[in-house]
Design a protein around this motif. Structure first.
Motif, PDB file in Angstrom:
ATOM      1  N   PRO A  99      51.807  33.164  52.392  1.00 41.11           N
ATOM      2  CA  PRO A  99      51.528  32.063  53.315  1.00 41.11           C
ATOM      3  C   PRO A  99      52.810  31.307  53.675  1.00 41.11           C
ATOM      4  O   PRO A  99      53.749  31.231  52.886  1.00 41.11           O
ATOM      5  N   SER A 100      52.837  30.745  54.876  1.00 38.44           N
ATOM      6  CA  SER A 100      54.034  30.007  55.331  1.00 38.44           C
ATOM      7  C   SER A 100      54.227  28.720  54.543  1.00 38.44           C
ATOM      8  O   SER A 100      55.315  28.151  54.542  1.00 38.44           O
ATOM      9  N   THR A 101      53.192  28.263  53.850  1.00 38.71           N
ATOM     10  CA  THR A 101      53.275  27.026  53.057  1.00 38.71           C
ATOM     11  C   THR A 101      53.504  27.308  51.574  1.00 38.71           C
ATOM     12  O   THR A 101      53.332  26.419  50.745  1.00 38.71           O
ATOM     13  N   LEU A 102      53.912  28.522  51.244  1.00 39.14           N
ATOM     14  CA  LEU A 102      54.073  28.934  49.842  1.00 39.14           C
ATOM     15  C   LEU A 102      55.143  28.103  49.136  1.00 39.14           C
ATOM     16  O   LEU A 102      56.223  27.875  49.664  1.00 39.14           O
ATOM     17  N   HIS A 103      54.806  27.633  47.932  1.00 39.86           N
ATOM     18  CA  HIS A 103      55.745  26.879  47.100  1.00 39.86           C
ATOM     19  C   HIS A 103      56.101  27.695  45.865  1.00 39.86           C
ATOM     20  O   HIS A 103      55.219  28.263  45.223  1.00 39.86           O
ATOM     21  N   ALA A 104      57.388  27.722  45.545  1.00 37.43           N
ATOM     22  CA  ALA A 104      57.847  28.444  44.352  1.00 37.43           C
ATOM     23  C   ALA A 104      57.539  27.610  43.119  1.00 37.43           C
ATOM     24  O   ALA A 104      57.478  26.389  43.206  1.00 37.43           O
ATOM     25  N   PRO A 105      57.352  28.215  41.973  1.00 29.15           N
ATOM     26  CA  PRO A 105      57.354  29.655  41.735  1.00 29.15           C
ATOM     27  C   PRO A 105      56.016  30.276  42.106  1.00 29.15           C
ATOM     28  O   PRO A 105      54.991  29.611  42.123  1.00 29.15           O
ATOM     29  N   ALA A 106      56.040  31.572  42.415  1.00 33.42           N
ATOM     30  CA  ALA A 106      54.826  32.305  42.759  1.00 33.42           C
ATOM     31  C   ALA A 106      54.779  33.581  41.932  1.00 33.42           C
ATOM     32  O   ALA A 106      55.821  34.164  41.614  1.00 33.42           O
ATOM     33  N   VAL A 107      53.579  34.002  41.585  1.00 35.21           N
ATOM     34  CA  VAL A 107      53.412  35.192  40.753  1.00 35.21           C
ATOM     35  C   VAL A 107      52.284  36.066  41.285  1.00 35.21           C
ATOM     36  O   VAL A 107      51.408  35.602  42.001  1.00 35.21           O
ATOM     37  N   LEU A 108      52.345  37.330  40.913  1.00 32.84           N
ATOM     38  CA  LEU A 108      51.229  38.247  41.085  1.00 32.84           C
ATOM     39  C   LEU A 108      50.627  38.453  39.700  1.00 32.84           C
ATOM     40  O   LEU A 108      51.313  38.912  38.788  1.00 32.84           O
ATOM     41  N   GLU A 109      49.373  38.061  39.535  1.00 28.06           N
ATOM     42  CA  GLU A 109      48.671  38.311  38.283  1.00 28.06           C
ATOM     43  C   GLU A 109      47.897  39.604  38.469  1.00 28.06           C
ATOM     44  O   GLU A 109      47.327  39.842  39.541  1.00 28.06           O
ATOM     45  N   TYR A 110      47.877  40.442  37.457  1.00 29.66           N
ATOM     46  CA  TYR A 110      47.186  41.717  37.597  1.00 29.66           C
ATOM     47  C   TYR A 110      46.225  41.974  36.448  1.00 29.66           C
ATOM     48  O   TYR A 110      46.412  41.468  35.340  1.00 29.66           O
ATOM     49  N   GLN A 111      45.190  42.746  36.758  1.00 26.26           N
ATOM     50  CA  GLN A 111      44.230  43.237  35.776  1.00 26.26           C
ATOM     51  C   GLN A 111      43.961  44.697  36.103  1.00 26.26           C
ATOM     52  O   GLN A 111      43.679  45.029  37.256  1.00 26.26           O
ATOM     53  N   LEU A 112      44.045  45.549  35.097  1.00 28.05           N
ATOM     54  CA  LEU A 112      43.685  46.952  35.245  1.00 28.05           C
ATOM     55  C   LEU A 112      42.374  47.153  34.496  1.00 28.05           C
ATOM     56  O   LEU A 112      42.308  46.946  33.288  1.00 28.05           O
ATOM     57  N   LEU A 113      41.321  47.515  35.239  1.00 26.90           N
ATOM     58  CA  LEU A 113      39.972  47.604  34.694  1.00 26.90           C
ATOM     59  C   LEU A 113      39.416  49.016  34.821  1.00 26.90           C
ATOM     60  O   LEU A 113      39.799  49.756  35.737  1.00 26.90           O
ATOM     61  N   ASP A 114      38.483  49.366  33.927  1.00 27.71           N
ATOM     62  CA  ASP A 114      37.732  50.595  34.081  1.00 27.71           C
ATOM     63  C   ASP A 114      36.835  50.418  35.298  1.00 27.71           C
ATOM     64  O   ASP A 114      36.137  49.410  35.422  1.00 27.71           O
ATOM     65  N   ARG A 115      36.864  51.368  36.207  1.00 29.73           N
ATOM     66  CA  ARG A 115      36.125  51.235  37.464  1.00 29.73           C
ATOM     67  C   ARG A 115      34.624  51.135  37.248  1.00 29.73           C
ATOM     68  O   ARG A 115      33.932  50.416  37.961  1.00 29.73           O
ATOM     69  N   GLN A 116      34.112  51.820  36.237  1.00 29.17           N
ATOM     70  CA  GLN A 116      32.669  51.836  36.021  1.00 29.17           C
ATOM     71  C   GLN A 116      32.189  50.700  35.126  1.00 29.17           C
ATOM     72  O   GLN A 116      31.226  50.014  35.446  1.00 29.17           O
ATOM     73  N   THR A 117      32.869  50.461  34.008  1.00 30.67           N
ATOM     74  CA  THR A 117      32.380  49.487  33.022  1.00 30.67           C
ATOM     75  C   THR A 117      33.005  48.109  33.155  1.00 30.67           C
ATOM     76  O   THR A 117      32.483  47.141  32.620  1.00 30.67           O
ATOM     77  N   GLY A 118      34.153  48.019  33.836  1.00 27.33           N
ATOM     78  CA  GLY A 118      34.854  46.744  33.932  1.00 27.33           C
ATOM     79  C   GLY A 118      35.694  46.436  32.707  1.00 27.33           C
ATOM     80  O   GLY A 118      36.275  45.353  32.601  1.00 27.33           O
ATOM     81  N   PHE A 119      35.808  47.377  31.764  1.00 20.09           N
ATOM     82  CA  PHE A 119      36.631  47.172  30.566  1.00 20.09           C
ATOM     83  C   PHE A 119      38.064  46.871  30.981  1.00 20.09           C
ATOM     84  O   PHE A 119      38.646  47.569  31.810  1.00 20.09           O
ATOM     85  N   LEU A 120      38.640  45.825  30.399  1.00 21.72           N
ATOM     86  CA  LEU A 120      40.010  45.415  30.716  1.00 21.72           C
ATOM     87  C   LEU A 120      40.991  46.209  29.867  1.00 21.72           C
ATOM     88  O   LEU A 120      40.998  46.099  28.649  1.00 21.72           O
ATOM     89  N   TYR A 121      41.830  47.032  30.525  1.00 19.88           N
ATOM     90  CA  TYR A 121      42.861  47.787  29.820  1.00 19.88           C
ATOM     91  C   TYR A 121      44.137  46.967  29.638  1.00 19.88           C
ATOM     92  O   TYR A 121      44.762  47.004  28.603  1.00 19.88           O
ATOM     93  N   GLN A 122      44.532  46.269  30.683  1.00 22.34           N
ATOM     94  CA  GLN A 122      45.775  45.508  30.614  1.00 22.34           C
ATOM     95  C   GLN A 122      45.751  44.401  31.653  1.00 22.34           C
ATOM     96  O   GLN A 122      45.163  44.546  32.729  1.00 22.34           O
ATOM     97  N   SER A 123      46.408  43.290  31.334  1.00 22.07           N
ATOM     98  CA  SER A 123      46.580  42.204  32.302  1.00 22.07           C
ATOM     99  C   SER A 123      47.947  41.593  32.075  1.00 22.07           C
ATOM    100  O   SER A 123      48.555  41.764  31.026  1.00 22.07           O
ATOM    101  N   GLY A 124      48.416  40.880  33.068  1.00 19.46           N
ATOM    102  CA  GLY A 124      49.719  40.227  32.960  1.00 19.46           C
ATOM    103  C   GLY A 124      50.100  39.613  34.291  1.00 19.46           C
ATOM    104  O   GLY A 124      49.257  39.445  35.179  1.00 19.46           O
ATOM    105  N   GLN A 125      51.370  39.304  34.417  1.00 16.00           N
ATOM    106  CA  GLN A 125      51.845  38.752  35.684  1.00 16.00           C
ATOM    107  C   GLN A 125      53.276  39.175  35.947  1.00 16.00           C
ATOM    108  O   GLN A 125      54.016  39.527  35.042  1.00 16.00           O
ATOM    109  N   GLN A 126      53.629  39.159  37.220  1.00 16.74           N
ATOM    110  CA  GLN A 126      54.953  39.530  37.683  1.00 16.74           C
ATOM    111  C   GLN A 126      55.395  38.469  38.687  1.00 16.74           C
ATOM    112  O   GLN A 126      54.662  38.157  39.623  1.00 16.74           O
ATOM    113  N   GLY A 127      56.572  37.898  38.481  1.00 20.73           N
ATOM    114  CA  GLY A 127      57.088  36.905  39.401  1.00 20.73           C
ATOM    115  C   GLY A 127      57.408  37.506  40.765  1.00 20.73           C
ATOM    116  O   GLY A 127      57.813  38.647  40.871  1.00 20.73           O
ATOM    117  N   ILE A 128      57.207  36.721  41.820  1.00 19.54           N
ATOM    118  CA  ILE A 128      57.568  37.132  43.183  1.00 19.54           C
ATOM    119  C   ILE A 128      58.928  36.542  43.467  1.00 19.54           C
ATOM    120  O   ILE A 128      59.113  35.320  43.376  1.00 19.54           O
TER     121      ILE A 128
END
Length: 132
Positions: A99-128
C-alpha cells in the motif's frame, strides 16, 4: 528397532521391525518446511509491488497450503494470500502489492499447513526490505 503392541491381557495386536535410518528418512520427507524467501529487488517503496520466491521442502500426502499475511507497524494487515502448493520442487512466485501508506517496519508472516487437515507444519515471519 523392534516393536510390539499388546492389549492389557497380553494379546499381541501388532509387531514389527524398522531401522532407525528408515524412520529418519521418512520424517525428513514428510515434514514440511518453508525455504528462504527471495525478493526480486533489494528494497521497496510504499505503493510498489514486490515479487517473492518461496521454496517448500518435504511432502504431505494431501499437499500443502501456504498462507502469507503482510503486516505493517502496529499490526495492521495489508495483504493476505492463500496458495495451494503444487507437489514440485520449484519455488512458488508470489506478487504482493504494497500500500502507498505503508509504514516501516513491515513483515510477511507465513504458515505452512496440511491442505486437507489444516495441521500447521511451520510458521514464522520474514522482514520486507523497505527503503528508508
Amino acid at each position: 528397532l523392534r516393536f510390539a503392541l499388546r492389549r492389557a491381557p497380553g494379546d499381541l495386536l501388532l509387531s514389527g521391525e524398522v531401522t532407525l535410518v528408515a524412520l529418519i528418512e521418512q520424517e525428513e520427507v514428510a515434514q514440511g518446511e518453508v525455504g528462504p524467501f527471495q525478493f526480486d529487488r533489494g528494497e521497496y517503496l510504499p505503493g510498489e509491488s514486490l515479487e517473492v520466491r518461496v521454496g517448500i521442502r518435504g511432502r504431505a500426502s494431501a499437499g500443502y497450503r501456504l498462507v502469507l499475511v503482510g503486516r505493517e507497524e502496529g499490526g495492521k494487515i495489508f495483504s493476505r494470500t492463500e496458495t495451494e502448493v503444487p507437489d514440485s520442487s520449484e519455488p512458488l512466485t508470489l506478487v504482493i502489492a504494497l500500500p502507498s501508506t505503508l509504514h516501516a517496519p513491515a513483515v510477511l508472516e507465513y504458515q505452512l499447513l496440511d491442505r486437507q487437515t489444516g495441521f500447521l507444519y511451520q510458521s514464522g515471519q520474514q522482514g520486507i526490505p523497505l527503503r528508508p
